[in-house]
Design a protein around this motif. Structure first.
Motif, PDB file in Angstrom:
ATOM      1  N   ASP A  62     -13.020   5.143   6.058  1.00 35.09           N
ATOM      2  CA  ASP A  62     -11.978   6.332   6.402  1.00 35.09           C
ATOM      3  C   ASP A  62     -11.849   7.054   5.226  1.00 35.09           C
ATOM      4  O   ASP A  62     -11.517   8.274   5.326  1.00 35.09           O
ATOM      5  N   GLU A  63     -11.933   6.535   3.835  1.00 39.98           N
ATOM      6  CA  GLU A  63     -11.891   7.190   2.750  1.00 39.98           C
ATOM      7  C   GLU A  63     -13.352   8.200   2.543  1.00 39.98           C
ATOM      8  O   GLU A  63     -13.350   9.245   1.795  1.00 39.98           O
ATOM      9  N   VAL A  64     -14.348   7.569   2.628  1.00 36.33           N
ATOM     10  CA  VAL A  64     -15.518   8.155   2.404  1.00 36.33           C
ATOM     11  C   VAL A  64     -15.935   9.276   3.493  1.00 36.33           C
ATOM     12  O   VAL A  64     -16.764  10.108   3.100  1.00 36.33           O
ATOM     13  N   TYR A  65     -15.765   8.786   4.741  1.00 39.94           N
ATOM     14  CA  TYR A  65     -16.044   9.779   6.027  1.00 39.94           C
ATOM     15  C   TYR A  65     -14.877   9.952   6.542  1.00 39.94           C
ATOM     16  O   TYR A  65     -14.818   9.292   7.840  1.00 39.94           O
ATOM     17  N   PRO A  66     -14.194  11.041   6.132  1.00 38.01           N
ATOM     18  CA  PRO A  66     -12.735  11.083   6.762  1.00 38.01           C
ATOM     19  C   PRO A  66     -12.618  11.749   7.955  1.00 38.01           C
ATOM     20  O   PRO A  66     -11.534  11.761   8.502  1.00 38.01           O
ATOM     21  N   LYS A  67     -13.772  11.975   8.651  1.00 36.60           N
ATOM     22  CA  LYS A  67     -13.692  12.861   9.932  1.00 36.60           C
ATOM     23  C   LYS A  67     -14.192  11.935  10.983  1.00 36.60           C
ATOM     24  O   LYS A  67     -15.264  11.589  11.048  1.00 36.60           O
ATOM     25  N   PRO A  68     -13.318  11.471  11.911  1.00 36.21           N
ATOM     26  CA  PRO A  68     -11.916  11.595  11.941  1.00 36.21           C
ATOM     27  C   PRO A  68     -11.148  10.436  11.432  1.00 36.21           C
ATOM     28  O   PRO A  68     -11.702   9.528  11.171  1.00 36.21           O
ATOM     29  N   LEU A  69     -10.179  10.948  10.905  1.00 34.17           N
ATOM     30  CA  LEU A  69      -9.330  10.106  10.243  1.00 34.17           C
ATOM     31  C   LEU A  69      -8.914   8.823  11.089  1.00 34.17           C
ATOM     32  O   LEU A  69      -8.236   9.076  12.166  1.00 34.17           O
ATOM     33  N   LEU A  70      -8.778   7.477  10.705  1.00 36.58           N
ATOM     34  CA  LEU A  70      -8.265   6.650  11.780  1.00 36.58           C
ATOM     35  C   LEU A  70      -6.928   6.183  11.085  1.00 36.58           C
ATOM     36  O   LEU A  70      -6.338   5.194  11.710  1.00 36.58           O
ATOM     37  N   LEU A  71      -6.409   6.433   9.890  1.00 34.33           N
ATOM     38  CA  LEU A  71      -4.944   6.337   9.548  1.00 34.33           C
ATOM     39  C   LEU A  71      -4.403   7.624   9.113  1.00 34.33           C
ATOM     40  O   LEU A  71      -5.177   8.916   8.960  1.00 34.33           O
ATOM     41  N   PRO A  72      -3.081   7.757   9.706  1.00 30.82           N
ATOM     42  CA  PRO A  72      -2.339   9.145   9.520  1.00 30.82           C
ATOM     43  C   PRO A  72      -2.425   9.449   7.938  1.00 30.82           C
ATOM     44  O   PRO A  72      -2.671   8.675   6.852  1.00 30.82           O
ATOM     45  N   SER A  73      -2.331  10.598   7.535  1.00 31.84           N
ATOM     46  CA  SER A  73      -2.314  11.399   6.271  1.00 31.84           C
ATOM     47  C   SER A  73      -0.961  11.105   5.694  1.00 31.84           C
ATOM     48  O   SER A  73      -0.830  11.062   4.328  1.00 31.84           O
ATOM     49  N   ASP A  74       0.147  11.075   6.243  1.00 35.67           N
ATOM     50  CA  ASP A  74       1.352  10.742   5.576  1.00 35.67           C
ATOM     51  C   ASP A  74       1.693   9.394   5.110  1.00 35.67           C
ATOM     52  O   ASP A  74       1.372   8.590   6.038  1.00 35.67           O
ATOM     53  N   PRO A  75       2.144   8.958   4.147  1.00 37.31           N
ATOM     54  CA  PRO A  75       2.170   7.562   3.702  1.00 37.31           C
ATOM     55  C   PRO A  75       2.938   6.936   4.361  1.00 37.31           C
ATOM     56  O   PRO A  75       2.710   5.722   4.764  1.00 37.31           O
ATOM     57  N   LEU A  76       4.217   7.380   5.000  1.00 36.23           N
ATOM     58  CA  LEU A  76       4.982   6.500   5.663  1.00 36.23           C
ATOM     59  C   LEU A  76       4.610   6.272   7.200  1.00 36.23           C
ATOM     60  O   LEU A  76       4.807   5.302   7.829  1.00 36.23           O
ATOM     61  N   GLU A 125       1.059  -1.290   0.018  1.00 29.19           N
ATOM     62  CA  GLU A 125      -0.045  -0.003   0.024  1.00 29.19           C
ATOM     63  C   GLU A 125       0.757   1.347   0.271  1.00 29.19           C
ATOM     64  O   GLU A 125       0.647   2.204  -0.711  1.00 29.19           O
ATOM     65  N   TYR A 126       1.986   1.252   0.831  1.00 30.43           N
ATOM     66  CA  TYR A 126       2.762   2.124   0.799  1.00 30.43           C
ATOM     67  C   TYR A 126       3.613   2.679  -0.645  1.00 30.43           C
ATOM     68  O   TYR A 126       3.409   3.615  -1.244  1.00 30.43           O
ATOM     69  N   LEU A 127       3.812   1.534  -1.219  1.00 27.16           N
ATOM     70  CA  LEU A 127       4.716   1.606  -2.616  1.00 27.16           C
ATOM     71  C   LEU A 127       3.361   2.158  -3.670  1.00 27.16           C
ATOM     72  O   LEU A 127       3.846   3.140  -4.301  1.00 27.16           O
ATOM     73  N   ASP A 128       2.163   1.777  -3.255  1.00 27.51           N
ATOM     74  CA  ASP A 128       1.136   2.363  -4.334  1.00 27.51           C
ATOM     75  C   ASP A 128       0.878   3.794  -4.051  1.00 27.51           C
ATOM     76  O   ASP A 128       0.681   4.314  -5.058  1.00 27.51           O
ATOM     77  N   GLU A 129       1.053   4.213  -2.942  1.00 29.90           N
ATOM     78  CA  GLU A 129       1.005   5.713  -2.529  1.00 29.90           C
ATOM     79  C   GLU A 129       1.988   6.531  -3.103  1.00 29.90           C
ATOM     80  O   GLU A 129       1.991   7.676  -3.795  1.00 29.90           O
ATOM     81  N   VAL A 130       3.209   5.989  -3.135  1.00 26.46           N
ATOM     82  CA  VAL A 130       4.394   6.822  -3.233  1.00 26.46           C
ATOM     83  C   VAL A 130       4.791   6.604  -4.808  1.00 26.46           C
ATOM     84  O   VAL A 130       5.371   7.434  -5.335  1.00 26.46           O
ATOM     85  N   TYR A 131       4.628   5.616  -5.199  1.00 24.72           N
ATOM     86  CA  TYR A 131       4.828   5.071  -6.784  1.00 24.72           C
ATOM     87  C   TYR A 131       3.541   4.605  -7.517  1.00 24.72           C
ATOM     88  O   TYR A 131       3.460   3.505  -7.669  1.00 24.72           O
TER      89      TYR A 131
END
Lengths: 215, 215
Positions: B76-90, A73-79
């Motif tokens: 989490d994608e359709v109802y993003p508030k509150p997000l359950l996954l961080p927004s930064d890919p890493l 999933e990380y690769l899919d988001e970054v590449y």
């Protein structure tokens, strides 16, 4: 420094990440661990990946990402080229549903550490381990065949005509199944998708026997 | 028509989805299935969810999404508030790595169908099933405690001070652990995170005993 994949040639989760990297055309180097010898439990590896499982992907800045699905999933988001998950949330949910039918419902039950536990701790004989392996494959494959056979979202691959995350998981499971001679007669759709994967070098090069440290 | 959650009060994967729906403040109705009676294998349910497992979420337009993690990522994608996954890919990859240490490495080995197989097909006695359950919990919890104890990304919850997908999986696993009296002494960080979850109604209301059809 390029991407470094910490992996084992025969590990099904490692096959997944190798296929994903290769589908995206990313170059990487291998560090290999022999699971039967416990090399993934060494202090050196645990300092990289405290979970002590393979695969783990070490990025250019040395950050380590663990867990095959998290890596992909990380690769899919970054590449993002080519995308391995659909861009529509509902389609993505459908594909992830297929993914987990294999990655959550088969693979965790049939990997080496569990088969070893059955044999060593529970004294299950070899035939019993084979029955166990085939049972969990059949549970999910029966459902997946039912889901995919007539679904208009399916094409040459699970979702459309480009390979994605569900195909990667199916392909890796099929590679694992070979050692237990799983009969694919009841699953013609799954068998065809796997055959379509095998026409692509990215998949063939991900097979255990293609690994530079196979043996 | 509102969201309909097909679920079973005690199923750990159902607990996850209930917690996610409640953290997002989404209203939904329940359809309950008694797993020991095989209600999730009925033709009616299989026509909704060919995988024949709970939970499954039926959307407003009757589309059915299967697999707890696929459901929660969809929400989490359709109802993003509150997000359950961080927004930064890493950061997201790191959280997903924690998630799979529970959702892939513990839960699939310790759910009802597997414990039943051990007892019924492999004649494992009750004490052996308990040892099995605790073994796979210990494997992942030891790693997670090591990962989370000193990580600066951790706060009151696995990632920062807001609950997310890793907390949801930990919380659901902890609810499951109670039936096997897992000793949490070696895992003080995980125990604290679970205590923090229990201070939020969204989690408490997701517990098996809070379910309208518990029994």
């Amino acid at each position: 420094m390029s991407l470094v994949l910490h992996n084992f040639f025969r590990s099904s989760a490692s096959v997944r990440v190798r296929a994903a990297l290769q589908l995206k055309g990313l170059t990487y180097t291998h560090v290999s661990y022999t699971l039967r010898q416990g090399e993934h439990r060494s202090p050196t590896y645990l300092s990289l990946n405290p979970q002590g499982l393979v695969p783990a992907l070490q990025l250019e800045d040395s950050t380590v990402v663990a867990q095959s699905l998290a890596i992909i999933e990380y690769l899919d988001e970054v590449y993002p080229k080519p995308l391995l998950l659909p861009s529509d949330p509902l389609d993505r949910a459908w594909v992830r549903g297929l993914v987990h039918s294999i990655a959550s419902d088969i693979h965790p039950l049939n990997n080496l550490r569990v088969l070893q536990y059955l044999g060593q701790e529970l004294d299950v004989i070899e035939a019993g381990v084979t029955t166990w392996f085939r049972h969990w494959v059949a549970e999910s494959f029966t459902a997946l065949e039912r889901q995919l056979a007539d679904d208009p979202r399916r094409g040459q691959f699970c979702y459309g005509d480009s390979p994605g995350l569900a195909d990667i998981c199916l392909f890796a499971q099929m590679a694992n199944n070979r050692r237990f001679e799983v009969d694919m007669t009841p699953y013609p759709t799954l068998a065809t998708i796997n055959t379509n994967c095998l026409e692509l070098p990215a998949f063939v090069d991900a097979l255990p026997e293609s690994h530079p440290h196979a043996g």
